[in-house]
Design an enzyme around this catalytic site. Structure first.
Site, PDB file in Angstrom:
ATOM      1  N   SER A 136      21.439 -35.823 -27.629  1.00 13.94           N
ATOM      2  CA  SER A 136      22.160 -35.503 -25.854  1.00 13.94           C
ATOM      3  C   SER A 136      23.723 -35.524 -26.652  1.00 13.94           C
ATOM      4  O   SER A 136      24.234 -35.164 -27.068  1.00 13.94           O
ATOM      5  CB  SER A 136      22.244 -36.267 -25.228  1.00 13.94           C
ATOM      6  N   SER A 137      23.885 -33.513 -25.457  1.00 15.90           N
ATOM      7  CA  SER A 137      25.678 -32.910 -24.943  1.00 15.90           C
ATOM      8  C   SER A 137      25.762 -33.371 -26.700  1.00 15.90           C
ATOM      9  O   SER A 137      25.513 -32.465 -27.182  1.00 15.90           O
ATOM     10  CB  SER A 137      26.476 -34.262 -24.160  1.00 15.90           C
ATOM     11  N   SER A 138      26.369 -33.962 -27.349  1.00  9.45           N
ATOM     12  CA  SER A 138      26.803 -33.013 -28.326  1.00  9.45           C
ATOM     13  C   SER A 138      26.300 -33.419 -29.433  1.00  9.45           C
ATOM     14  O   SER A 138      26.266 -32.606 -30.250  1.00  9.45           O
ATOM     15  CB  SER A 138      28.894 -34.327 -28.768  1.00  9.45           C
ATOM     16  N   HIS A 272      24.778 -33.155 -15.869  1.00  9.97           N
ATOM     17  CA  HIS A 272      25.000 -33.918 -17.890  1.00  9.97           C
ATOM     18  C   HIS A 272      25.098 -34.863 -18.182  1.00  9.97           C
ATOM     19  O   HIS A 272      25.816 -35.543 -17.781  1.00  9.97           O
ATOM     20  CB  HIS A 272      26.554 -32.939 -17.959  1.00  9.97           C
TER      21      HIS A 272
END
Length: 354
Positions: A136-138, A272
């Protein structure tokens, strides 16, 4: 039913606890940036088990992603092994930008994670044709990095609110132009960037599952289309979907398939990040059964060009899968205040859908 609970602790517990604890592993191989390796092994491991590499978000940790997702619980049920990499720097973001991490066997965080995969294959009996990477994300950005830099090690992926491979390239950990969705390229340009990570490689490449939310303002939703362009080109399929279905796997989500090698999920009104959908991933990866369009874990052949004649496109509507979903989406201070990277704190929302 939708419940959102504000939790300032990244390691928020979910309703069902895994049977065992995370174990740290050291001295697992080449690891130039000292990325942490944490392993979850269920009490009953399947013969020739699958491996899931689950990569956390900025300011997160291996423990937080272990606690905030259901991979370990699914491992208890299905007998696969989970590796949770832990980012080594203070902001807890992964290196998705350096020249080293964006090149095969050149260093960076990606080489450390590649060493973890090799260690698991050699020491835990992991099936090398059942290696799956998600984040997720990074962690989603790192998932794309791994798919580009180490396609020889990975069978399939799933990323939640990431960016294309190489989009963050540069000297800084943060790339505002990419984050804002301002780096737009053709499919072949994106594909060339990914292929350049491992010059001369002609073996199989991982299937790609890509999730994004239309209201993502941290890593702009425009990156969703750029990822679709990149990986359809790398995997040699048309950018025209072979099928489209709405409200799949739940209300407000649109699923698009590109052959049986790229799947996109666009979540209307979601920011996000998109909550983790473990059951959908595991079915498509072939770890479990399920109607996801493909359950084969065989990696597709590589290709440097996209098909010139798109296949026939179909459209359908599907009801939500009905699974209980545990995920988290992260809201940085930048959502409330003028953005000034690097950020150093987040609000973590633990989200439960049923």
């Amino acid at each position: 039913m939708f419940i959102s609970v504000l939790n300032l602790l990244a390691g928020a517990a979910v309703a069902f606890a895994a049977q065992n604890q995370l174990q740290q592993v050291t001295n697992f191989g080449t690891n130039p940036n000292n990325v942490g390796m944490y392993v979850y092994k269920p009490s009953r491991i399947a013969s020739s088990p699958a491996l899931v590499v689950a990569i956390h978000y900025c300011t997160g940790s291996a423990q937080a992603y272990f606690s905030g997702t259901q991979y370990a619980n699914k491992a208890d049920q299905l007998g696969f092994i989970v590796i949770y990499p832990d980012a080594p720097r203070s902001g807890k973001c992964f290196d998705v930008h350096s020249a080293e991490t964006l090149k095969h066997n050149a260093g960076g965080d990606s080489q450390g994670i590649a060493s973890m995969i090799k260690y698991a294959i050699n020491n835990y009996g992991v099936n090398p044709n059942k290696v799956f990477v998600t984040g997720s994300s990074s962690g989603a950005m790192m998932t794309n990095v791994m798919a580009g830099s180490y396609p020889d090690l990975i069978t399939a992926t799933s990323s939640y609110n990431g960016v294309p491979f190489g989009c963050f390239a540069g000297s800084s950990e943060w790339n505002s132009q990419c984050a804002n969705g301002q780096i737009i390229k053709t499919a072949s340009q994106w594909g060339d960037i990914a292929r350049a990570a491992y010059p001369g490689y002609s073996g199989p490449r991982p299937k790609m599952m890509i999730w994004d939310g239309t209201e993502d303002t941290l890593l702009n939703y425009k990156n969703y289309a750029e990822m679709i362009k990149q990986w359809t080109n790398v995997l040699g399929v048309s950018q025209t979907p072979t099928s489209t279905s709405t409200n799949n796997p739940q209300s407000g989500y649109t699923k698009t398939m590109y052959g049986n090698v790229v799947i996109g999920y666009s979540a209307q009104g979601v920011g996000h990040t998109v909550p983790v959908h473990e059951d959908v991933e595991l079915a498509w990866w072939g770890v479990t059964g399920g109607n996801t369009g493909s359950t084969s874990s065989t990696r597709p052949p590589t290709s440097s060009t996209s098909t010139t004649r798109p296949p026939t496109s179909t459209t359908s509507t599907a009801n939500g899968a009905g699974q209980t979903l545990y995920g988290q989406y992260v809201v940085p201070p930048s959502a409330l205040l003028p953005y000034s990277p690097p950020f150093n704190s987040y609000f973590l929302f633990t989200t439960v859908y049923s």
